[in-house]
Each structure stands twice: as structure tokens, then as C-alpha cells.
Design a protein around this motif. Structure first.
Motif, PDB file in Angstrom:
ATOM      1  N   SER A  58      -5.189  -6.254   0.648  1.00  0.00           N
ATOM      2  CA  SER A  58      -5.343  -5.193  -0.331  1.00  0.00           C
ATOM      3  C   SER A  58      -4.120  -4.285  -0.336  1.00  0.00           C
ATOM      4  O   SER A  58      -3.241  -4.388   0.517  1.00  0.00           O
ATOM      5  CB  SER A  58      -6.600  -4.357  -0.022  1.00  0.00           C
ATOM      6  OG  SER A  58      -6.316  -3.371   0.943  1.00  0.00           O
ATOM      7  N   ILE A  59      -4.091  -3.390  -1.305  1.00  0.00           N
ATOM      8  CA  ILE A  59      -3.091  -2.321  -1.333  1.00  0.00           C
ATOM      9  C   ILE A  59      -3.810  -0.988  -1.153  1.00  0.00           C
ATOM     10  O   ILE A  59      -3.338   0.063  -1.567  1.00  0.00           O
ATOM     11  CB  ILE A  59      -2.262  -2.348  -2.632  1.00  0.00           C
ATOM     12  CG1 ILE A  59      -3.174  -2.181  -3.858  1.00  0.00           C
ATOM     13  CG2 ILE A  59      -1.464  -3.635  -2.734  1.00  0.00           C
ATOM     14  CD1 ILE A  59      -2.411  -1.961  -5.158  1.00  0.00           C
ATOM     15  N   CYS A  60      -4.957  -1.070  -0.508  1.00  0.00           N
ATOM     16  CA  CYS A  60      -5.858   0.066  -0.352  1.00  0.00           C
ATOM     17  C   CYS A  60      -5.348   1.047   0.694  1.00  0.00           C
ATOM     18  O   CYS A  60      -4.601   0.692   1.611  1.00  0.00           O
ATOM     19  CB  CYS A  60      -7.232  -0.459   0.057  1.00  0.00           C
ATOM     20  SG  CYS A  60      -8.553   0.759   0.115  1.00  0.00           S
ATOM     21  N   THR A  61      -5.756   2.291   0.554  1.00  0.00           N
ATOM     22  CA  THR A  61      -5.619   3.298   1.592  1.00  0.00           C
ATOM     23  C   THR A  61      -7.018   3.828   1.884  1.00  0.00           C
ATOM     24  O   THR A  61      -7.942   3.628   1.097  1.00  0.00           O
ATOM     25  CB  THR A  61      -4.683   4.433   1.143  1.00  0.00           C
ATOM     26  OG1 THR A  61      -5.104   4.913  -0.142  1.00  0.00           O
ATOM     27  CG2 THR A  61      -3.239   3.946   1.057  1.00  0.00           C
ATOM     28  N   MET A  62      -7.174   4.519   3.002  1.00  0.00           N
ATOM     29  CA  MET A  62      -8.525   4.895   3.414  1.00  0.00           C
ATOM     30  C   MET A  62      -9.159   5.940   2.500  1.00  0.00           C
ATOM     31  O   MET A  62     -10.387   5.981   2.356  1.00  0.00           O
ATOM     32  CB  MET A  62      -8.503   5.383   4.864  1.00  0.00           C
ATOM     33  CG  MET A  62      -8.229   4.260   5.868  1.00  0.00           C
ATOM     34  SD  MET A  62      -9.598   3.086   6.056  1.00  0.00           S
ATOM     35  CE  MET A  62     -10.427   3.763   7.498  1.00  0.00           C
ATOM     36  N   ASP A  63      -8.365   6.783   1.877  1.00  0.00           N
ATOM     37  CA  ASP A  63      -8.948   7.725   0.920  1.00  0.00           C
ATOM     38  C   ASP A  63      -9.508   6.989  -0.283  1.00  0.00           C
ATOM     39  O   ASP A  63     -10.539   7.363  -0.832  1.00  0.00           O
ATOM     40  CB  ASP A  63      -7.939   8.802   0.511  1.00  0.00           C
ATOM     41  CG  ASP A  63      -6.652   8.237  -0.075  1.00  0.00           C
ATOM     42  OD1 ASP A  63      -6.305   7.070   0.209  1.00  0.00           O
ATOM     43  OD2 ASP A  63      -5.966   8.974  -0.808  1.00  0.00           O
ATOM     44  N   ALA A  93       0.841  -1.199   0.000  1.00  0.00           N
ATOM     45  CA  ALA A  93       0.000   0.000   0.000  1.00  0.00           C
ATOM     46  C   ALA A  93       0.874   1.247   0.000  1.00  0.00           C
ATOM     47  O   ALA A  93       1.827   1.353   0.767  1.00  0.00           O
ATOM     48  CB  ALA A  93      -0.907   0.011   1.230  1.00  0.00           C
ATOM     49  N   GLY A  94       0.566   2.165  -0.903  1.00  0.00           N
ATOM     50  CA  GLY A  94       1.349   3.388  -0.997  1.00  0.00           C
ATOM     51  C   GLY A  94       2.669   3.225  -1.710  1.00  0.00           C
ATOM     52  O   GLY A  94       3.504   4.136  -1.692  1.00  0.00           O
ATOM     53  N   VAL A  95       2.873   2.072  -2.356  1.00  0.00           N
ATOM     54  CA  VAL A  95       4.127   1.786  -3.051  1.00  0.00           C
ATOM     55  C   VAL A  95       3.821   1.369  -4.487  1.00  0.00           C
ATOM     56  O   VAL A  95       2.895   0.596  -4.733  1.00  0.00           O
ATOM     57  CB  VAL A  95       4.917   0.652  -2.350  1.00  0.00           C
ATOM     58  CG1 VAL A  95       6.215   0.364  -3.084  1.00  0.00           C
ATOM     59  CG2 VAL A  95       5.188   1.007  -0.895  1.00  0.00           C
ATOM     60  N   ASN A  96       4.593   1.852  -5.431  1.00  0.00           N
ATOM     61  CA  ASN A  96       4.428   1.476  -6.836  1.00  0.00           C
ATOM     62  C   ASN A  96       5.268   0.239  -7.129  1.00  0.00           C
ATOM     63  O   ASN A  96       6.469   0.322  -7.353  1.00  0.00           O
ATOM     64  CB  ASN A  96       4.846   2.639  -7.740  1.00  0.00           C
ATOM     65  CG  ASN A  96       4.593   2.339  -9.217  1.00  0.00           C
ATOM     66  OD1 ASN A  96       3.850   1.413  -9.541  1.00  0.00           O
ATOM     67  ND2 ASN A  96       5.209   3.112 -10.089  1.00  0.00           N
TER      68      ASN A  96
END
Length: 389
Positions: free
Chosen positions: A317-322, A281-284
């Protein structure tokens, strides 16, 4: 600390104020919808101001994972998710041996003690190891384990004051002992990774289980066993108004209609939106590790979700709350007020913080997210301090 006056569209507990304002003083919300005092710094958002997001199920982010077993990894998670609007979080472990679990608990305590930035660390969520092999999903369940009071208490003593929740499969022997010990220690027992029948789930709810982890995912529903048709955990949960649920908000784990149905039956006060995110999450990246960096499960990132390398199951997931907000509100059409409650107020209550966090209200912590017209995060405030950008 200088007072801050934020002006824009404000999501309040009783509705949306299209032209509102929030005055922040000494880390708390001092006033709403007033003019800017002379001693305050005015911030014109030209967007939407929401209560900070509270993620109660998050394994990793920023290429760090709770199971890396270092305080630095947990702090990196907190900083990464804060840039996406998370102002408080509950790091989540995975199934492992008790020795490693206790080490991770110690690391969390150190991280919490020395934290100076990022999302506030509220406590730990222990996901496993008392899981059904049939419902394990991506959890590394090798041998079936039965909870024993002495073992449970040893872990809870190690994490005293730092453990908020512990998950178990309710079809396993010892579920009643597990629930009783958790209650005695002030820890929320939750149903997870299960193939239980509705009767087994209802028995667990009667014993004290009060929450279902990543509802719909690794939870049983209407099925046939040995030629007989049974209802499952999903149906049992819908029948119990006293049981809360959490939904992975990445737009991959739960289809639109399933999330809409959950909201219609349960309502926003019984649902938390979560990320269940792992280190990617937050990483490409296209390849990552679920769990500890040196011993975790290799995964690939495909279709905006982590999957086992054979594509047999999702692996977090690779989700973030936004992103969870955008999926629920913009893609699935859920009302913004309901989505905000599921991201903030309901998880705050489940963490025992309903009087200080989760709402934009006078006297509450100034945990705020400022978003643009496309619901992208412009800035995040934790107790009145701007953490991002």
C-alpha cells in the motif's frame, strides 16, 4: 525539557474524555485531566488526542525502503511516517538472499543506534524468504526454500535484539523447526503468503505460530483442491482465540464488511491495523519500486494503491496510519475507541511494550497524536518531543 499540557478530546483506555487534558513531563505522561501547572506550556488542541500509532508492518515511505540497505533509508521512513502520527514502527524486509538480509539487519542496527528523530524503531519484521510460490503475491519468490536450524540461527544471531517477528508459509516443510527456533530466540513466528488448508494452519498454530500477517491478503480461505473442498487459513484463524491478526488499513486491500467481520469475531485486542506501505507512501508519484531501489519490482500507483505493472496483484500500500484511522473509523464506521486500540495498544502488546506504549495513561511514554476534527494530523509527539510540525 519543558512540561507540556495538552487539552482537548482525549482517547483513554476506558473511553473518550470529551474535555480532557494530558500533562507531559520528562518524556512521559505525568497526569490526566488536571489544570495546567504554571511551569507547563499549554497547548489547546481543539481536536482529538490519541496514543501514538504503532505500525508493525511497514516496508517504506518518503521514497525510501527498508531494502535500500542503508541506515539513511530506514531513518527516512521513520521521519516520513512520524508526520502521519506513527510514533513507533517495525520496518519490514522482503524475500531475498540471506547475505542481503543480514546486510539489511546490520543497517537497521546502525539506524536504531543513531536515531534522533522520527518514529521510534522497535525492531525488524522479516517477511520471507520461506514462502509458498502459490501464495507469494508481490514477493519475489524464485526458488522454494526450506528452513534449516543452522541458517535460521545464523540470521537470528546477526540480528540479536533487533528482530521481533519472522513470517513463513505453514504448508512448507520445516514449519515446526521454524516455530521452535523462533520461540527459542524470543521472536514471534507468523503465518504469511500461504495457500495452506485449515488443517495445515492449525498444525502451525499448535507448533507456536501465533499471528497472521496481512490477514485476508495472501492468506487462503474456503477453496477446492483436486476436487475436494477445504477450509483455509482464514477459517482456522477465526477458530483460534490465541492467534492475533493484522489488517491493511488503506481501504483497498480489505473491504468494509470483511474488516467489520474481523472486528466482530476477533475484537480490537487481537487486531493490529497496519500500513504495509512501500516507498511511495507520503510521496506524490505514479511510478515506484517495491523493494530495493536498484533491484526491486517496478510498480505503478493506481487507485491509491501500489500495483504490479500488469495490474495482476497489489504490491503493497501507500497508506499511512492516519489514513488507516480515517478508513476504519470514518469510512467503515468502526468505533474510535476500537480503532485506537488496533492502531496503538494491541501492536504495543505484540511488541512486548504494553507497560510503556500504546495508551494515554500515567507513567506511559508521551507518544501522542493530535488530530483535527477531520482526523488529519496536527502534531506528533514522541516521548514528549514534538516531531511534527
Amino acid at each position: 525539557m519543558k512540561d507540556i499540557w495538552l487539552a482537548g478530546r482525549v482517547v483513554l483506555p476506558d473511553g473518550i474524555q470529551e474535555q480532557g487534558s494530558v500533562l507531559v513531563s520528562n518524556g512521559r505522561i505525568a497526569a490526566l485531566n488536571g489544570s495546567c501547572p504554571e511551569n507547563a506550556e499549554p497547548v489547546w488542541t481543539q481536536g482529538t488526542i490519541l496514543p501514538g500509532f504503532i505500525d508493525i508492518h511497514v516496508h517504506g515511505g518518503g521514497d525510501a525502503d527498508c531494502m535500500d540497505n542503508t541506515p539513511e533509508a530506514i531513518l527516512q521512513m521513520a521521519k516520513t511516517h512520524c508526520t502521519h502520527g506513527t510514533t513507533a514502527m517495525v520496518p519490514t524486509t522482503m524475500t531475498c538472499e540471506d547475505k542481503l538480509l543480514c546486510q539489511v539487519i546490520d543497517c537497521f542496527g546502525q539506524a536504531r543506534k543513531f536515531q534522533t528523530e522520527g518514529a521510534t524503531l522497535l525492531g525488524l519484521h522479516l517477511e520471507g524468504p520461506y514462502f509458498s510460490a502459490a501464495g507469494k503475491g508481490a514477493q519475489p519468490v524464485v526458488a522454494q526454500r526450506v528452513p534449516v536450524r543452522e541458517t535460521l540461527e545464523a540470521v537470528l544471531e546477526r540480528g540479536k535484539g533487533n528482530i521481533l517477528r519472522w513470517d513463513m508459509s505453514p504448508e512448507l516443510a520445516g514449519f515446526d523447526v521454524f516455530a521452535r527456533v523462533c520461540e527459542e530466540w524470543g521472536v514471534m513466528p507468523a503465518v504469511a503468503h500461504t495457500q495452506a488448508t485449515a488443517d495445515e494452519a492449525l498444525a502451525a498454530f499448535d507448533s507456536g505460530f501465533c499471528h497472521v500477517t496481512h490477514f485476508y491478503n495472501a492468506t487462503s480461505t474456503f477453496h477446492k483442491k483436486n476436487g475436494i473442498v477445504y477450509s483455509g487459513v482464514v477459517e482456522a484463524t477465526y477458530l483460534r482465540d490465541d492467534v492475533t491478526i493484522e489488517l491493511i488499513g488503506d481501504g483497498r486491500h480489505i473491504p468494509k464488511q470483511s474488516m467489520q467481520l474481523a472486528l466482530r469475531i476477533k475484537g480490537p485486542d487481537k487486531i493490529c491495523l497496519i500500513t504495509d506501505s512501500m516507498r511511495a507512501a507520503g510521496v506524490n508519484t505514479t511510478h515506484s519500486i517495491l523493494g530495493a531501489r536498484d533491484s526491486g519490482v517496478p510498480v505503478i500507483i493506481k487507485d491509491d494503491v501500489a500495483q504490479l505493472t500488469d495490474l495482476s496483484a497489489y504490491a503493497g500500500s501507500i497508506c499511512t496510519m492516519d489514513r488507516a484511522l480515517r478508513v476504519a473509523h470514518l469510512e467503515y464506521g468502526l468505533p474510535l475507541e476500537d480503532v485506537s486500540r488496533m492502531l496503538s495498544a494491541t501492536p504495543a502488546r505484540l511488541c512486548g511494550l504494553e507497560k510503556t506504549k500504546g495508551k494515554i495513561a500515567k507513567g506511559y511514554d508521551a507518544d501522542l497524536v493530535v488530530m483535527d476534527e477531520n482526523f488529519r494530523v496536527k502534531s506528533t509527539y514522541v516521548k514528549g518531543v514534538c516531531q511534527h510540525p
